[in-house]
Design a protein around this motif. Structure first.
Motif, PDB file in Angstrom:
ATOM      1  N   PHE A  53       4.291   3.378  -2.680  1.00  0.00           N
ATOM      2  CA  PHE A  53       4.806   4.670  -2.227  1.00  0.00           C
ATOM      3  C   PHE A  53       5.913   4.418  -1.212  1.00  0.00           C
ATOM      4  CE2 PHE A  53       1.205   8.008  -2.733  1.00  0.00           C
ATOM      5  CZ  PHE A  53       0.995   7.607  -4.037  1.00  0.00           C
ATOM      6  N   PHE A  54       7.017   5.119  -1.389  1.00  0.00           N
ATOM      7  CA  PHE A  54       8.108   5.123  -0.423  1.00  0.00           C
ATOM      8  C   PHE A  54       8.160   6.540   0.119  1.00  0.00           C
ATOM      9  CE2 PHE A  54       8.830   1.679  -3.282  1.00  0.00           C
ATOM     10  CZ  PHE A  54       9.352   0.668  -2.503  1.00  0.00           C
ATOM     11  N   ILE A  55       7.810   6.693   1.404  1.00  0.00           N
ATOM     12  CA  ILE A  55       7.625   8.031   1.942  1.00  0.00           C
ATOM     13  C   ILE A  55       8.479   8.257   3.186  1.00  0.00           C
ATOM     14  CG2 ILE A  55       5.272   8.105   1.033  1.00  0.00           C
ATOM     15  CD1 ILE A  55       4.272   7.840   3.927  1.00  0.00           C
ATOM     16  N   HIS A  56       8.663   9.529   3.487  1.00  0.00           N
ATOM     17  CA  HIS A  56       9.354   9.939   4.701  1.00  0.00           C
ATOM     18  C   HIS A  56       8.338  10.074   5.829  1.00  0.00           C
ATOM     19  CE1 HIS A  56      12.151  12.074   7.293  1.00  0.00           C
ATOM     20  NE2 HIS A  56      11.150  12.890   7.577  1.00  0.00           N
ATOM     21  N   PRO A  88      -9.018   2.108  -4.356  1.00  0.00           N
ATOM     22  CA  PRO A  88      -7.815   1.418  -3.887  1.00  0.00           C
ATOM     23  C   PRO A  88      -6.781   2.407  -3.359  1.00  0.00           C
ATOM     24  CG  PRO A  88      -7.800   1.534  -6.274  1.00  0.00           C
ATOM     25  CD  PRO A  88      -9.096   2.127  -5.825  1.00  0.00           C
ATOM     26  N   ARG A  89      -5.932   1.878  -2.504  1.00  0.00           N
ATOM     27  CA  ARG A  89      -4.872   2.686  -1.910  1.00  0.00           C
ATOM     28  C   ARG A  89      -3.514   2.102  -2.286  1.00  0.00           C
ATOM     29  NH1 ARG A  89      -6.523   4.313   4.052  1.00  0.00           N
ATOM     30  NH2 ARG A  89      -4.397   3.639   4.349  1.00  0.00           N
ATOM     31  N   PRO A  90      -2.506   2.943  -2.317  1.00  0.00           N
ATOM     32  CA  PRO A  90      -1.166   2.424  -2.611  1.00  0.00           C
ATOM     33  C   PRO A  90      -0.621   1.630  -1.430  1.00  0.00           C
ATOM     34  CG  PRO A  90      -1.042   4.733  -2.006  1.00  0.00           C
ATOM     35  CD  PRO A  90      -2.508   4.383  -2.087  1.00  0.00           C
ATOM     36  N   ARG A  91       0.316   0.755  -1.703  1.00  0.00           N
ATOM     37  CA  ARG A  91       1.087   0.127  -0.639  1.00  0.00           C
ATOM     38  C   ARG A  91       2.114   1.169  -0.221  1.00  0.00           C
ATOM     39  NH1 ARG A  91       2.358  -6.003  -2.383  1.00  0.00           N
ATOM     40  NH2 ARG A  91       3.051  -6.026  -0.228  1.00  0.00           N
ATOM     41  N   VAL A  92       2.246   1.397   1.064  1.00  0.00           N
ATOM     42  CA  VAL A  92       3.099   2.480   1.560  1.00  0.00           C
ATOM     43  C   VAL A  92       4.212   1.899   2.427  1.00  0.00           C
ATOM     44  CG1 VAL A  92       3.183   4.623   2.876  1.00  0.00           C
ATOM     45  CG2 VAL A  92       1.154   4.082   1.501  1.00  0.00           C
ATOM     46  N   TYR A  93       5.431   2.357   2.138  1.00  0.00           N
ATOM     47  CA  TYR A  93       6.621   1.896   2.850  1.00  0.00           C
ATOM     48  C   TYR A  93       7.361   3.095   3.409  1.00  0.00           C
ATOM     49  CZ  TYR A  93       5.632  -2.085  -0.148  1.00  0.00           C
ATOM     50  OH  TYR A  93       5.010  -3.114  -0.799  1.00  0.00           O
ATOM     51  N   GLY A 156      13.823  -3.576  -4.184  1.00  0.00           N
ATOM     52  CA  GLY A 156      14.866  -4.312  -3.462  1.00  0.00           C
ATOM     53  C   GLY A 156      14.945  -3.918  -1.998  1.00  0.00           C
ATOM     54  N   LEU A 157      14.566  -2.684  -1.679  1.00  0.00           N
ATOM     55  CA  LEU A 157      14.547  -2.257  -0.271  1.00  0.00           C
ATOM     56  C   LEU A 157      13.535  -3.072   0.529  1.00  0.00           C
ATOM     57  CD1 LEU A 157      14.665   1.632  -0.679  1.00  0.00           C
ATOM     58  CD2 LEU A 157      16.559   0.097  -0.079  1.00  0.00           C
ATOM     59  N   ILE A 158      12.423  -3.439  -0.126  1.00  0.00           N
ATOM     60  CA  ILE A 158      11.415  -4.278   0.526  1.00  0.00           C
ATOM     61  C   ILE A 158      12.018  -5.652   0.799  1.00  0.00           C
ATOM     62  CG2 ILE A 158       9.152  -5.369   0.303  1.00  0.00           C
ATOM     63  CD1 ILE A 158       8.470  -3.041  -1.708  1.00  0.00           C
ATOM     64  N   ASP A 159      12.595  -6.243  -0.251  1.00  0.00           N
ATOM     65  CA  ASP A 159      13.169  -7.582  -0.134  1.00  0.00           C
ATOM     66  C   ASP A 159      14.260  -7.635   0.924  1.00  0.00           C
ATOM     67  OD1 ASP A 159      11.479  -8.265  -2.232  1.00  0.00           O
ATOM     68  OD2 ASP A 159      13.041  -8.069  -3.757  1.00  0.00           O
ATOM     69  N   ALA A 160      15.031  -6.554   1.070  1.00  0.00           N
ATOM     70  CA  ALA A 160      16.135  -6.510   2.031  1.00  0.00           C
ATOM     71  C   ALA A 160      15.673  -6.154   3.442  1.00  0.00           C
ATOM     72  CB  ALA A 160      17.184  -5.505   1.553  1.00  0.00           C
ATOM     73  N   GLY A 161      14.388  -5.826   3.613  1.00  0.00           N
ATOM     74  CA  GLY A 161      13.881  -5.468   4.931  1.00  0.00           C
ATOM     75  C   GLY A 161      14.324  -4.090   5.402  1.00  0.00           C
ATOM     76  N   LEU A 162      14.747  -3.235   4.473  1.00  0.00           N
ATOM     77  CA  LEU A 162      15.212  -1.898   4.840  1.00  0.00           C
ATOM     78  C   LEU A 162      14.069  -0.897   4.933  1.00  0.00           C
ATOM     79  CD1 LEU A 162      18.459  -1.834   2.692  1.00  0.00           C
ATOM     80  CD2 LEU A 162      18.250  -2.194   5.174  1.00  0.00           C
ATOM     81  N   VAL A 163      12.920  -1.260   4.395  1.00  0.00           N
ATOM     82  CA  VAL A 163      11.726  -0.446   4.541  1.00  0.00           C
ATOM     83  C   VAL A 163      10.640  -1.303   5.174  1.00  0.00           C
ATOM     84  CG1 VAL A 163      12.226   1.158   2.636  1.00  0.00           C
ATOM     85  CG2 VAL A 163      10.925  -0.941   2.188  1.00  0.00           C
ATOM     86  N   VAL A 164       9.708  -0.632   5.825  1.00  0.00           N
ATOM     87  CA  VAL A 164       8.609  -1.297   6.512  1.00  0.00           C
ATOM     88  C   VAL A 164       7.323  -0.949   5.771  1.00  0.00           C
ATOM     89  CG1 VAL A 164       7.323  -1.429   8.680  1.00  0.00           C
ATOM     90  CG2 VAL A 164       9.809  -1.083   8.720  1.00  0.00           C
ATOM     91  N   GLU A 165       6.501  -1.951   5.475  1.00  0.00           N
ATOM     92  CA  GLU A 165       5.207  -1.676   4.870  1.00  0.00           C
ATOM     93  C   GLU A 165       4.220  -1.295   5.954  1.00  0.00           C
ATOM     94  OE1 GLU A 165       1.820  -3.457   1.841  1.00  0.00           O
ATOM     95  OE2 GLU A 165       3.509  -4.738   2.430  1.00  0.00           O
ATOM     96  N   SER A 166       3.551  -0.182   5.751  1.00  0.00           N
ATOM     97  CA  SER A 166       2.568   0.287   6.719  1.00  0.00           C
ATOM     98  C   SER A 166       1.284  -0.514   6.590  1.00  0.00           C
ATOM     99  CB  SER A 166       2.271   1.759   6.485  1.00  0.00           C
ATOM    100  OG  SER A 166       1.194   2.168   7.297  1.00  0.00           O
ATOM    101  N   ARG A 167       0.616  -0.710   7.694  1.00  0.00           N
ATOM    102  CA  ARG A 167      -0.706  -1.345   7.724  1.00  0.00           C
ATOM    103  C   ARG A 167      -1.778  -0.306   7.972  1.00  0.00           C
ATOM    104  NH1 ARG A 167       1.214  -5.407   5.215  1.00  0.00           N
ATOM    105  NH2 ARG A 167       2.738  -6.616   6.355  1.00  0.00           N
ATOM    106  N   ALA A 168      -1.426   0.969   7.769  1.00  0.00           N
ATOM    107  CA  ALA A 168      -2.384   2.060   8.024  1.00  0.00           C
ATOM    108  C   ALA A 168      -3.517   2.019   7.022  1.00  0.00           C
ATOM    109  CB  ALA A 168      -1.673   3.411   7.945  1.00  0.00           C
TER     110      ALA A 168
END
Length: 168
Positions: A53-56, A88-93, A156-168
């Motif tokens: 998930f890519f969320i605001h 299971p839960r989605p990976r959230v960015y 690619g946003l993950i690979d580029a470090g433009l999004v942060v993966e939440s640890r929530a």
């Protein structure tokens, strides 16, 4: 190609039910959207589908003493409201810019990619209101080349470090 009008919730259910490997969901608002997401949770539970998930999240209004904690709290609040299913839960960015007060921005995309094979681009948020009351517009593309490229754009946003993966 034939154009048909279908309810977005029906399209989402069908997409999530057909998923075998991976689902990417990008969205701005998920308020009261758990009914829309339940078929995805079932796919994750029963077929071990990997969901991203890519969320605001609300952007910081000033400097943050602990940016990671801020992001995790913001995502945690959203997940508490829209993901009542447990594991299971989605990976959230979320967009890394949310951790800084300026420049102002919104992560406003709304799309789904399933197994790199099919993509839905829509104006509809993942909310009950959007799916029950609004007139929205979307396109479902059964085009593996397009879907693969759209998936790569998000991942690619993950690979580029433009999004942060939440640890929530």
């Amino acid at each position: 190609a034939n154009a048909t009008a279908r309810d977005t919730a029906v399209v989402l259910r069908a997409l999530f039910e057909r998923a075998q490997r991976q689902v990417i969901v990008a969205g701005y608002d998920f308020t009261k959207g758990s009914a829309l997401l339940e078929p995805l949770w079932i796919a994750m539970r029963d077929r071990r589908v990997d969901a991203h998930f890519f969320i605001h999240i609300e952007q910081a209004s000033g400097p943050l003493p602990d940016p990671e904690a801020y992001g995790n709290r913001a995502v945690g609040v959203i997940l508490e409201l829209v993901w009542p299913f447990g594991d299971p839960r989605p990976r959230v960015y979320y967009d890394a810019r949310a951790l800084t007060p300026y420049p102002r921005f919104n992560m406003h995309a709304k799309c789904v990619v399933v197994d790199g094979q099919v993509a839905l681009i829509t104006s509809a948020n993942f909310t009950r209101r959007a799916h029950e009351y609004n007139t929205e517009c979307g396109v479902l593309l059964e085009n593996p080349t397009f879907a693969h490229h759209l998936a790569r754009q998000w991942l690619g946003l993950i690979d580029a470090g433009l999004v942060v993966e939440s640890r929530a």
